[in-house]
Design a protein around this motif. Structure first.
Motif, PDB file in Angstrom:
ATOM      1  N   GLY A 123       5.382  -0.754   1.935  1.00 25.49           N
ATOM      2  CA  GLY A 123       5.050   0.541   1.351  1.00 25.49           C
ATOM      3  C   GLY A 123       5.630   1.669   2.178  1.00 25.49           C
ATOM      4  N   VAL A 124       5.187   2.862   1.854  1.00 30.53           N
ATOM      5  CA  VAL A 124       5.661   4.048   2.571  1.00 30.53           C
ATOM      6  C   VAL A 124       4.718   4.280   3.752  1.00 30.53           C
ATOM      7  CG1 VAL A 124       6.206   6.497   2.374  1.00 30.53           C
ATOM      8  CG2 VAL A 124       6.550   4.997   0.413  1.00 30.53           C
ATOM      9  N   ILE A 125       5.109   3.761   4.893  1.00 31.87           N
ATOM     10  CA  ILE A 125       4.301   3.864   6.111  1.00 31.87           C
ATOM     11  C   ILE A 125       5.065   4.751   7.093  1.00 31.87           C
ATOM     12  CG2 ILE A 125       3.132   2.602   7.966  1.00 31.87           C
ATOM     13  CD1 ILE A 125       2.213   1.757   5.121  1.00 31.87           C
ATOM     14  N   PRO A 126       4.511   5.912   7.432  1.00 39.27           N
ATOM     15  CA  PRO A 126       5.207   6.797   8.371  1.00 39.27           C
ATOM     16  C   PRO A 126       5.474   6.099   9.706  1.00 39.27           C
ATOM     17  CG  PRO A 126       3.345   7.926   7.360  1.00 39.27           C
ATOM     18  CD  PRO A 126       3.249   6.479   6.969  1.00 39.27           C
ATOM     19  N   GLU A 127       6.595   6.410  10.291  1.00 40.72           N
ATOM     20  CA  GLU A 127       7.011   5.802  11.563  1.00 40.72           C
ATOM     21  C   GLU A 127       5.912   5.924  12.619  1.00 40.72           C
ATOM     22  OE1 GLU A 127       9.274   3.342  13.396  1.00 40.72           O
ATOM     23  OE2 GLU A 127      10.022   4.165  11.508  1.00 40.72           O
ATOM     24  N   GLU A 128       5.229   7.059  12.662  1.00 45.62           N
ATOM     25  CA  GLU A 128       4.211   7.269  13.700  1.00 45.62           C
ATOM     26  C   GLU A 128       2.957   6.409  13.507  1.00 45.62           C
ATOM     27  OE1 GLU A 128       3.814  10.741  10.711  1.00 45.62           O
ATOM     28  OE2 GLU A 128       5.463   9.732  11.750  1.00 45.62           O
ATOM     29  N   ASP A 129       2.799   5.798  12.339  1.00 48.97           N
ATOM     30  CA  ASP A 129       1.637   4.937  12.085  1.00 48.97           C
ATOM     31  C   ASP A 129       1.939   3.455  12.286  1.00 48.97           C
ATOM     32  OD1 ASP A 129       0.296   7.239  11.389  1.00 48.97           O
ATOM     33  OD2 ASP A 129       0.463   6.911   9.227  1.00 48.97           O
ATOM     34  N   ARG A 130       3.193   3.107  12.406  1.00 46.17           N
ATOM     35  CA  ARG A 130       3.590   1.695  12.443  1.00 46.17           C
ATOM     36  C   ARG A 130       3.094   0.964  13.681  1.00 46.17           C
ATOM     37  NH1 ARG A 130       8.796   0.528   9.134  1.00 46.17           N
ATOM     38  NH2 ARG A 130       8.479   2.002   7.429  1.00 46.17           N
ATOM     39  N   ILE A 161       6.446  -4.527   9.081  1.00 44.66           N
ATOM     40  CA  ILE A 161       6.268  -3.501   8.053  1.00 44.66           C
ATOM     41  C   ILE A 161       7.603  -3.316   7.355  1.00 44.66           C
ATOM     42  CG2 ILE A 161       5.707  -1.077   7.621  1.00 44.66           C
ATOM     43  CD1 ILE A 161       3.970  -1.302  10.270  1.00 44.66           C
ATOM     44  N   PHE A 162       7.572  -3.418   6.030  1.00 38.15           N
ATOM     45  CA  PHE A 162       8.781  -3.280   5.222  1.00 38.15           C
ATOM     46  C   PHE A 162       8.642  -2.052   4.335  1.00 38.15           C
ATOM     47  CE2 PHE A 162       8.338  -7.800   6.171  1.00 38.15           C
ATOM     48  CZ  PHE A 162       9.566  -8.058   6.744  1.00 38.15           C
ATOM     49  N   GLY A 163       9.554  -1.117   4.511  1.00 39.50           N
ATOM     50  CA  GLY A 163       9.519   0.109   3.741  1.00 39.50           C
ATOM     51  C   GLY A 163      10.459   0.068   2.558  1.00 39.50           C
ATOM     52  N   ILE A 223       0.840  -1.200   0.000  1.00 40.75           N
ATOM     53  CA  ILE A 223       0.000   0.000   0.000  1.00 40.75           C
ATOM     54  C   ILE A 223       0.876   1.252   0.000  1.00 40.75           C
ATOM     55  CG2 ILE A 223      -0.278  -0.044   2.514  1.00 40.75           C
ATOM     56  CD1 ILE A 223      -3.231   0.926   1.902  1.00 40.75           C
ATOM     57  N   LEU A 224       0.625   2.084  -0.964  1.00 39.33           N
ATOM     58  CA  LEU A 224       1.370   3.335  -1.090  1.00 39.33           C
ATOM     59  C   LEU A 224       0.456   4.554  -1.121  1.00 39.33           C
ATOM     60  CD1 LEU A 224       3.842   2.035  -3.786  1.00 39.33           C
ATOM     61  CD2 LEU A 224       4.440   2.667  -1.456  1.00 39.33           C
ATOM     62  N   SER A 225      -0.828   4.342  -0.966  1.00 42.35           N
ATOM     63  CA  SER A 225      -1.800   5.418  -1.136  1.00 42.35           C
ATOM     64  C   SER A 225      -1.933   6.326   0.070  1.00 42.35           C
ATOM     65  CB  SER A 225      -3.179   4.824  -1.446  1.00 42.35           C
ATOM     66  OG  SER A 225      -3.656   4.103  -0.318  1.00 42.35           O
TER      67      SER A 225
END
Length: 136
Positions: free
Chosen positions: A97-104, A115-117, A66-68
């Motif tokens: 995907g691009v998951i901000p650190e604060e959402d992990r 989670i793999f960025g 997911i990148l959205s």
């Protein structure tokens, strides 16, 4: 919790309106090259469709690409669906995907195992699956 590589069934899924699928294709091919059985969902799948596919295909691993930016909405819907089918504890769920650190942390609280960025090596991802896929 290790499973022999030939036994690992993976669903690589694109959820929501995200049309960026290069990473999903790269992971699907890497998993296949590693000896895993791979199913690719295709683009623009609703969370319910992903859950249905995971349950019907009896996968060990569900990789959600997911990148959205809608990960905080869509991933919990997938996790809730897996729980409804009593499949949440039997499925290793990964998010890429691009998951901000604060959402992990919130995603991990929902049951996402890892989670793999961007920049994560294929080898690291494959090894994680080998070491953590549920035994059958």
């Amino acid at each position: 919790m290790t499973t022999t590589q030939g036994e690992i069934r993976c669903l690589v899924a694109k959820v929501g309106l995200d049309g960026h699928d290069r990473g999903a294709h790269v992971i699907a091919r890497a998993f296949r090259d590693a000896g895993f059985e791979v199913i690719y969902s295709g683009l623009h799948k609703a969370p319910e469709e992903i859950v249905q596919a995971a349950v019907q295909e009896d996968v060990d691993v569900l990789g959600i690409s997911i990148l959205s930016g809608a990960h905080d909405t869509l991933v919990p819907k997938v996790m809730n669906g897996l729980e409804e089918y009593d499949a949440k504890d039997d499925t290793l769920v990964l998010v890429g995907g691009v998951i901000p650190e604060e959402d992990r942390e919130g995603l991990k609280d929902e049951g996402v195992a890892a989670i793999f960025g961007p920049g994560t090596s294929i080898e690291e991802t494959v090894e994680y699956v080998r070491e953590n896929a549920p035994e059958r």
